[in-house]
Design a protein around this motif. Structure first.
Motif, PDB file in Angstrom:
ATOM      1  N   GLY A 184      52.350  41.763  24.547  1.00 18.24           N
ATOM      2  CA  GLY A 184      53.698  41.224  24.659  1.00 18.24           C
ATOM      3  C   GLY A 184      53.837  39.882  23.982  1.00 18.24           C
ATOM      4  O   GLY A 184      52.851  39.220  23.667  1.00 18.24           O
ATOM      5  N   GLY A 185      55.080  39.479  23.776  1.00 15.61           N
ATOM      6  CA  GLY A 185      55.375  38.195  23.164  1.00 15.61           C
ATOM      7  C   GLY A 185      55.625  37.115  24.197  1.00 15.61           C
ATOM      8  O   GLY A 185      55.570  37.344  25.414  1.00 15.61           O
ATOM      9  N   TYR A 204      43.483  37.953  24.101  1.00 18.82           N
ATOM     10  CA  TYR A 204      44.134  37.199  23.021  1.00 18.82           C
ATOM     11  C   TYR A 204      45.340  36.488  23.605  1.00 18.82           C
ATOM     12  O   TYR A 204      46.118  37.083  24.357  1.00 18.82           O
ATOM     13  CB  TYR A 204      44.554  38.181  21.922  1.00 18.82           C
ATOM     14  CG  TYR A 204      45.358  37.604  20.779  1.00 18.82           C
ATOM     15  CD1 TYR A 204      44.732  37.001  19.697  1.00 18.82           C
ATOM     16  CD2 TYR A 204      46.748  37.694  20.780  1.00 18.82           C
ATOM     17  CE1 TYR A 204      45.481  36.486  18.633  1.00 18.82           C
ATOM     18  CE2 TYR A 204      47.505  37.188  19.723  1.00 18.82           C
ATOM     19  CZ  TYR A 204      46.856  36.578  18.661  1.00 18.82           C
ATOM     20  OH  TYR A 204      47.589  36.088  17.612  1.00 18.82           O
ATOM     21  N   GLY A 205      45.515  35.211  23.291  1.00 22.72           N
ATOM     22  CA  GLY A 205      46.619  34.462  23.868  1.00 22.72           C
ATOM     23  C   GLY A 205      46.366  34.121  25.325  1.00 22.72           C
ATOM     24  O   GLY A 205      45.232  34.186  25.808  1.00 22.72           O
ATOM     25  N   ASN A 254      52.196  35.035  22.202  1.00 22.77           N
ATOM     26  CA  ASN A 254      51.783  36.424  22.012  1.00 22.77           C
ATOM     27  C   ASN A 254      50.469  36.656  22.737  1.00 22.77           C
ATOM     28  O   ASN A 254      49.561  35.828  22.685  1.00 22.77           O
ATOM     29  CB  ASN A 254      51.636  36.750  20.529  1.00 22.77           C
ATOM     30  CG  ASN A 254      52.968  36.752  19.802  1.00 22.77           C
ATOM     31  OD1 ASN A 254      54.023  36.775  20.427  1.00 22.77           O
ATOM     32  ND2 ASN A 254      52.919  36.726  18.481  1.00 22.77           N
ATOM     33  N   SER A 255      50.371  37.807  23.404  1.00 20.80           N
ATOM     34  CA  SER A 255      49.257  38.006  24.332  1.00 20.80           C
ATOM     35  C   SER A 255      48.765  39.448  24.314  1.00 20.80           C
ATOM     36  O   SER A 255      49.561  40.381  24.166  1.00 20.80           O
ATOM     37  CB  SER A 255      49.701  37.632  25.751  1.00 20.80           C
ATOM     38  OG  SER A 255      48.727  37.959  26.715  1.00 20.80           O
ATOM     39  N   ILE A 256      47.444  39.616  24.461  1.00 14.39           N
ATOM     40  CA  ILE A 256      46.832  40.925  24.670  1.00 14.39           C
ATOM     41  C   ILE A 256      45.860  40.802  25.840  1.00 14.39           C
ATOM     42  O   ILE A 256      45.013  39.902  25.871  1.00 14.39           O
ATOM     43  CB  ILE A 256      46.053  41.427  23.433  1.00 14.39           C
ATOM     44  CG1 ILE A 256      46.972  41.516  22.206  1.00 14.39           C
ATOM     45  CG2 ILE A 256      45.421  42.785  23.710  1.00 14.39           C
ATOM     46  CD1 ILE A 256      46.239  41.895  20.928  1.00 14.39           C
ATOM     47  N   TYR A 277      57.604  44.234  25.744  1.00 17.08           N
ATOM     48  CA  TYR A 277      56.293  44.067  26.378  1.00 17.08           C
ATOM     49  C   TYR A 277      55.762  45.472  26.657  1.00 17.08           C
ATOM     50  O   TYR A 277      56.304  46.189  27.492  1.00 17.08           O
ATOM     51  CB  TYR A 277      56.447  43.257  27.663  1.00 17.08           C
ATOM     52  CG  TYR A 277      55.158  42.911  28.373  1.00 17.08           C
ATOM     53  CD1 TYR A 277      53.902  43.118  27.796  1.00 17.08           C
ATOM     54  CD2 TYR A 277      55.190  42.338  29.640  1.00 17.08           C
ATOM     55  CE1 TYR A 277      52.746  42.792  28.452  1.00 17.08           C
ATOM     56  CE2 TYR A 277      54.037  41.994  30.318  1.00 17.08           C
ATOM     57  CZ  TYR A 277      52.810  42.223  29.719  1.00 17.08           C
ATOM     58  OH  TYR A 277      51.649  41.899  30.386  1.00 17.08           O
ATOM     59  N   TYR A 278      54.703  45.838  25.935  1.00 15.51           N
ATOM     60  CA  TYR A 278      54.127  47.172  26.086  1.00 15.51           C
ATOM     61  C   TYR A 278      53.009  47.129  27.117  1.00 15.51           C
ATOM     62  O   TYR A 278      52.012  46.441  26.941  1.00 15.51           O
ATOM     63  CB  TYR A 278      53.599  47.673  24.738  1.00 15.51           C
ATOM     64  CG  TYR A 278      52.981  49.063  24.774  1.00 15.51           C
ATOM     65  CD1 TYR A 278      53.454  50.038  25.645  1.00 15.51           C
ATOM     66  CD2 TYR A 278      51.932  49.400  23.932  1.00 15.51           C
ATOM     67  CE1 TYR A 278      52.903  51.298  25.684  1.00 15.51           C
ATOM     68  CE2 TYR A 278      51.370  50.666  23.950  1.00 15.51           C
ATOM     69  CZ  TYR A 278      51.857  51.610  24.823  1.00 15.51           C
ATOM     70  OH  TYR A 278      51.308  52.869  24.865  1.00 15.51           O
ATOM     71  N   ARG A 279      53.205  47.911  28.170  1.00 21.06           N
ATOM     72  CA  ARG A 279      52.248  47.943  29.273  1.00 21.06           C
ATOM     73  C   ARG A 279      51.514  49.284  29.295  1.00 21.06           C
ATOM     74  O   ARG A 279      52.083  50.307  28.983  1.00 21.06           O
ATOM     75  CB  ARG A 279      52.969  47.728  30.603  1.00 21.06           C
ATOM     76  CG  ARG A 279      53.815  46.459  30.641  1.00 21.06           C
ATOM     77  CD  ARG A 279      54.774  46.480  31.817  1.00 21.06           C
ATOM     78  NE  ARG A 279      55.632  45.303  31.867  1.00 21.06           N
ATOM     79  CZ  ARG A 279      56.785  45.185  31.234  1.00 21.06           C
ATOM     80  NH1 ARG A 279      57.225  46.194  30.493  1.00 21.06           N
ATOM     81  NH2 ARG A 279      57.505  44.092  31.334  1.00 21.06           N
ATOM     82  N   PHE A 280      50.241  49.241  29.674  1.00 18.44           N
ATOM     83  CA  PHE A 280      49.448  50.451  29.953  1.00 18.44           C
ATOM     84  C   PHE A 280      49.093  51.269  28.703  1.00 18.44           C
ATOM     85  O   PHE A 280      48.975  52.488  28.777  1.00 18.44           O
ATOM     86  CB  PHE A 280      50.160  51.365  30.962  1.00 18.44           C
ATOM     87  CG  PHE A 280      50.627  50.675  32.203  1.00 18.44           C
ATOM     88  CD1 PHE A 280      49.721  50.149  33.102  1.00 18.44           C
ATOM     89  CD2 PHE A 280      51.981  50.546  32.482  1.00 18.44           C
ATOM     90  CE1 PHE A 280      50.147  49.504  34.256  1.00 18.44           C
ATOM     91  CE2 PHE A 280      52.421  49.911  33.635  1.00 18.44           C
ATOM     92  CZ  PHE A 280      51.490  49.397  34.520  1.00 18.44           C
TER      93      PHE A 280
END
Length: 350
Positions: A182-183, A203-204, A285-287, A142-145
């Motif tokens: 992140g997924g 997204y998501g 999956n989310s943005i 999960y990539y943050r920031f």
């Protein structure tokens, strides 16, 4: 419907004394000096919470076509979260963005990936393409920031920037756009920060759980030297998880406090006031994109304690922290863990 604040002003003032000692003396030393009084404080706190009965989790209000005046009067002035339902549904980011969209455009970006559930060596340097490939494969990253607009300012056109700026407080010091990718079922553990946040679900879908800043004695965070506070891991399973709550042992007081639940869908915008404790979980999956800004007077109104500590007890110093914040907030975490200089040297060599 509003939540109930079950902690008194006197209890907050008492707890603030412990947090100040923790920050300036270190928690181990401060605990040794105040252990008897702290235990007494929490015994009395538990008793008063029990008298008020179990806590309740209520959905954050969803509002459509909310005017600017209503938003400011009912939610900004009241420091109360709200979902602006579908407010961003016509923005280009909602219409066009996806994980593969970013891989195609910016896959070569070198990013600092932080795993906030790792206690040791939580940082990993990789490309955005590698991250996205991993999300598709279910690696659980999960990539943050992601500082998208600092790297690629042309994406400002993907937002209604005027709409966002109109909803900022007066006396704002800075602003930042940060992207989160992140997924399914990836989470950010409970934490808070000193900025205002209008969070757009692009997204998501994404779920949130929020607790009012006045419930901070329940979270009882470890002292930190930056602008981002985590809930402590008091058991082997990690910090308190509001999505799968376990009210035993050191997390028993959470059962007595009220909180908010949030479920965001593409085009929704969440108003999250400063210092609210929150945990986040991706649904598929989310943005998402956080548009953040710092209004000192407003933040002071939300939490006098943490505004004071953020101004006078940060490492790196607050002026340097916000310089790093503009680049990538993960650099602040690296600085706190003494890893920033090594990272900078590696980047120079590469």
């Amino acid at each position: 419907m509003d939540i109930n604040i079950k902690i008194t002003s006197a209890q907050l003032r008492k707890y603030a004394q412990y947090q100040i000692l923790d920050h300036f003396l270190g928690r181990k030393r401060a605990y040794s000096m105040t252990l008897k009084n702290r235990r007494k404080f929490y015994v009395q706190l538990e008793s008063s919470l029990k008298e008020q009965g179990p806590g309740e989790i209520i959905p954050v209000e969803r509002r459509t076509n909310l005017s600017l005046e209503e938003f400011q009067r009912e939610y900004v002035d009241g420091m109360k979260p709200v979902i602006l339902e579908g407010a961003a549904k016509e923005w280009n980011c909602v219409k066009e963005w996806s994980l593969d969209y970013f891989k195609k455009l910016h896959g070569e970006d070198v990013i600092v990936m932080a795993d906030q559930l790792k206690m040791e060596n939580p940082y990993e340097v990789m490309t955005l393409a590698d991250l996205i490939d991993g999300i598709h494969k279910g690696t659980g990253k999960y990539y943050r920031f992601y500082p998208l607009l600092d790297k690629h300012p042309e994406h400002i056109l993907d937002f209604d920037y005027k709409w966002l700026r109109e909803r900022r407080n007066r006396g704002t010091l800075f602003e930042a756009f940060q992207v989160f990718m992140g997924g399914d079922n990836t989470i950010t553990p409970i934490h808070n920060a000193n900025q205002c946040n209008l969070f757009t679900q692009v997204y998501g879908e994404k779920k949130w759980m929020l607790y009012h800043p006045k419930h901070t004695p329940i979270v009882d965070p470890n002292p930190v030297r930056n602008v981002y506070r985590d809930g402590p891991a008091k058991t082997e399973s990690g910090p308190f998880d509001p999505f799968n709550p376990d009210f035993s042992g050191p997390y028993k007081l959470f059962q007595y406090i009220d909180g908010y639940s949030v479920h965001l869908k593409p085009g929704d915008v969440l108003w999250n006031p400063p210092f609210y404790w929150h945990s986040v979980k991706n649904v598929g999956n989310s943005i998402g994109v956080g548009y953040r800004w710092l209004p000192p007077a407003y933040c002071f109104k939300s939490s006098k304690l943490y505004t004071f500590l953020d101004a006078f007890a940060t490492n790196p110093p607050i002026w340097k922290a916000y310089k790093l914040y503009k680049q990538d907030i993960n650099l602040i975490h690296m600085a706190e863990h003494g890893q920033l200089d090594d990272y900078i040297q590696k980047r120079k060599k590469s």
